[in-house]
Design an enzyme around this catalytic site. Structure first.
Site, PDB file in Angstrom:
ATOM      1  CE  LYS A  35      40.593  48.839  38.623  1.00 51.03           C
ATOM      2  NZ  LYS A  35      40.441  49.750  37.475  1.00 51.03           N
ATOM      3  NE  ARG A 130      35.561  53.949  33.340  1.00 54.20           N
ATOM      4  CZ  ARG A 130      36.390  52.959  33.655  1.00 54.20           C
ATOM      5  NH1 ARG A 130      35.951  51.704  33.640  1.00 54.20           N
ATOM      6  NH2 ARG A 130      37.639  53.195  33.980  1.00 54.20           N
ATOM      7  CE1 TYR A 253      21.722  20.506  41.830  1.00 55.76           C
ATOM      8  CE2 TYR A 253      23.848  21.610  41.928  1.00 55.76           C
ATOM      9  CZ  TYR A 253      22.735  21.087  42.563  1.00 55.76           C
ATOM     10  OH  TYR A 253      22.636  21.148  43.920  1.00 55.76           O
ATOM     11  CG  MET A 301      26.980  27.528  46.275  1.00 63.18           C
ATOM     12  SD  MET A 301      25.698  27.731  47.517  1.00 63.18           S
ATOM     13  CE  MET A 301      24.372  28.418  46.550  1.00 63.18           C
TER      14      MET A 301
HETATM   15  C1  LIG Z   1      41.568  49.747  36.652  1.00 60.39           C
HETATM   16  C2  LIG Z   1      42.229  50.951  36.125  1.00 60.39           C
HETATM   17  C3  LIG Z   1      43.557  50.890  35.702  1.00 60.39           C
HETATM   18  C4  LIG Z   1      44.333  49.594  35.581  1.00 60.39           C
HETATM   19  O1  LIG Z   1      43.833  48.872  34.487  1.00 60.39           O
HETATM   20  P1  LIG Z   1      44.561  47.508  34.026  1.00 60.39           P
HETATM   21  O2  LIG Z   1      43.914  47.197  32.735  1.00 60.39           O
HETATM   22  O3  LIG Z   1      44.248  46.509  35.079  1.00 60.39           O
HETATM   23  O4  LIG Z   1      45.982  47.807  33.930  1.00 60.39           O
HETATM   24  C5  LIG Z   1      44.173  52.076  35.344  1.00 60.39           C
HETATM   25  N1  LIG Z   1      43.502  53.249  35.381  1.00 60.39           N
HETATM   26  C6  LIG Z   1      42.204  53.330  35.758  1.00 60.39           C
HETATM   27  C7  LIG Z   1      41.518  54.644  35.754  1.00 60.39           C
HETATM   28  C8  LIG Z   1      41.518  52.185  36.127  1.00 60.39           C
HETATM   29  O5  LIG Z   1      40.244  52.268  36.499  1.00 60.39           O
END
Ligand SMILES: *Cc1c(COP(=O)(O)O)cnc(C)c1O
EC number: 5.1.1.1
Length: 356
Positions: A35, A130, A253, A301
Site C-alpha cells: 500500500k 478501526r 531559519y 524546504m
Molecule cells: C498496513 C497494514 C499491514 C502491514 O502492517 P506492517 O506493520 O507494515 O507490517 C497489515 N494489515 C493491514 C490491514 C494493514 O493496514
C-alpha cells in the site's frame, strides 16, 4: 543537471527480506503489503523485488489494476475492501480478493453477478476499533457470506494494534478465538510485528509490510538489528556548499543552533519538500563522505545543514546518506518523533527513485 538527491531502491534487499519473513512464518503464505505506493518505494520498483511473494495487498483499486497490467496473475487483496458497490465490477474483472468489514458490503455482494465467485476476507474488529465486525456480529456476517453464490472462499482477518508492544497480541487473539469459534476457514492475522514476534498468530497467511522494507515495526532499529533484515531505501544526496562559520554564528531559519567555535558547515541538497522530516532537530544522525555526523539547525524546504567537524576532508560534491545502511531510517524517525513508516511513505514525488 537535476538536483543530486535520489532514493536508491535495493531489489536484492527486498527479496532477501521476503526470505527472512518466510523463515519466521514457514507454514504461512505471504501477502506482501505494498500500500501507499509500496511504502513510498514505488509500486513498480517493489513489485519487481517481490516476485517470490504469494500475493500483493494494498488499498487502492487503481494500484491493483496497475499490478495486473504489469502482468501479476497471483492474488491481490484489497485491505480496506471496496468503497462503493460499483467497485465490485472491477474487483470481478481483475479477479481481486476483497476485505469485507461492513454490512453494506455484504448487501452489495448479494446484488452483483460476478463472472466467477470471489474470494472474501471477512474483517473482525478484535480490539483496534478501526475496521471490522464486532465479535458478536462476526458469526452472522460469516454465515450470510457463506450462503452467497457470489462468494468462493472466506478467510477470517483481523489487525493487531500493539503487536510490537509489551501488551502483545493476547487480548486480541482471545477475541479471534471467541468470534471464530466453529468457523472453519483460513486465518490471516499477522502484520510485521506479529510475523516476527508472535508465531501463534501466523495462520494460513501473514501480511507483513514494514519489515519487507527493512525498518522496525516498533520504530526501534535495535529490535530488528539481529534479524538480518536490510534497509531497502537509501536516500542519498550531496554537499552543494561548504561554509566556514565563525564562533557564535547561527545556523538556518530561526537561528536555532549557535556555534561555540569556528567550524565548517556543509549544505545538503535535501529538505522537507523531499520528505525529510522538518522536525528533525540538531543532532539527527547523517552520513557524510563516509563518516557519521549530525544535522545542525532547522531543516529547510530544499536544504539542510550538517556538522563537518567529524569529516574535515568533505568537499562540495561529497556523498551524503540521509538514511539507508549507515543511518537507519528508524534513527532519523526517532530523532524527529515519528516512525520509519511515515518517512518512507512520505518520500516526495520529486525525488527520483533508482533501482539497484
Ligand atoms: C498496513 C497494514 C499491514 C502491514 O502492517 P506492517 O506493520 O507494515 O507490517 C497489515 N494489515 C493491514 C490491514 C494493514 O493496514
Amino acid at each position: 543537471m537535476p538536483r543530486p538527491i535520489v532514493a536508491m531502491v535495493d531489489l536484492a534487499a527486498l527479496a532477501s527480506n521476503l526470505t527472512i519473513v518466510r523463515r519466521h512464518a514457514p507454514q504461512s503464505r505471504v501477502w506482501s503489503v505494498v500500500k501507499a505506493n509500496g511504502y513510498g518505494h514505488g509500486l513498480s520498483a517493489v513489485w519487481q523485488g517481490l516476485q517470490q511473494t504469494d500475493g500483493f495487498t494494498l488499498l487502492d483499486l487503481n494500484e491493483a489494476v496497475v499490478l495486473r497490467k504489469k502482468g501479476w496473475r497471483g492474488p491481490i487483496l484489497l485491505l480496506e475492501g471496496f468503497f462503493q458497490p460499483a467497485d465490485l465490477e472491477e474487483i470481478d474483472r481483475y479477479r481481486l480478493t476483497t476485505a469485507v468489514h461492513s454490512d453494506w458490503q455484504i448487501d452489495a455482494l448479494r446484488r452483483m453477478t460476478p463472472r466467477a465467485p470471489l474470494d472474501i476476507y471477512l474483517k473482525l474488529n478484535s480490539g483496534m476499533n478501526r475496521l471490522g465486525f464486532s465479535d458478536r456480529a462476526l458469526p452472522g456476517a460469516w454465515q450470510a457470506l457463506s450462503e452467497l453464490k457470489q462468494v468462493a472462499t472466506l478467510t477470517l482477518m483481523t489487525h493487531f494494534a500493539y503487536a510490537d508492544m509489551p501488551e502483545g497480541v493476547e487480548a486480541q487473539m482471545a477475541v479471534v478465538a471467541r468470534a471464530g469459534d466453529g468457523l472453519t476457514g483460513p486465518r490471516c492475522l499477522a502484520n510485521s510485528a506479529a510475523t516476527l514476534w508472535h508465531p501463534k498468530t501466523h495462520g494460513q497467511w501473514v501480511r507483513p509490510g514494514i519489515i519487507l522494507y527493512g525498518a522496525s515495526p516498533s520504530g526501534d532499529w535495535q529490535d530488528i538489528a539481529a534479524s538480518g533484515l536490510r534497509p531497502v531505501m537509501t536516500l542519498e544526496s550531496e554537499l552543494i556548499a561548504v561554509q566556514s562559520v565563525p564562533a557564535g554564528g547561527r545556523i538556518g531559519y530561526g537561528g536555532r543552533h549557535r556555534l561555540s567555535e569556528t567550524q565548517r558547515v556543509g549544505v545538503v541538497a535535501c529538505g522537507y519538500a523531499d520528505g525529510y522530516p522538518r522536525h528533525a532537530p540538531t543532532g539527527t544522525p547523517v552520513w557524510v563522505d563516509g563518516v557519521r555526523t549530525r544535522t545542525l539547525g532547522a531543516v529547510s524546504m530544499d536544504m539542510l545543514m550538517v556538522d563537518l567537524q567529524p569529516c574535515p576532508q568533505a568537499r562540495i560534491g561529497a556523498k551524503v546518506e540521509l538514511w539507508g545502511d549507515h543511518v537507519k531510517i528508524d534513527e532519523v524517525a526517532a530523532a524527529a518523533g515519528t516512525l520509519g513508516y511515515e518517512l518512507m511513505s512520505a518520500l516526495a514525488p520529486r525525488v527520483t527513485v533508482q533501482l539497484r
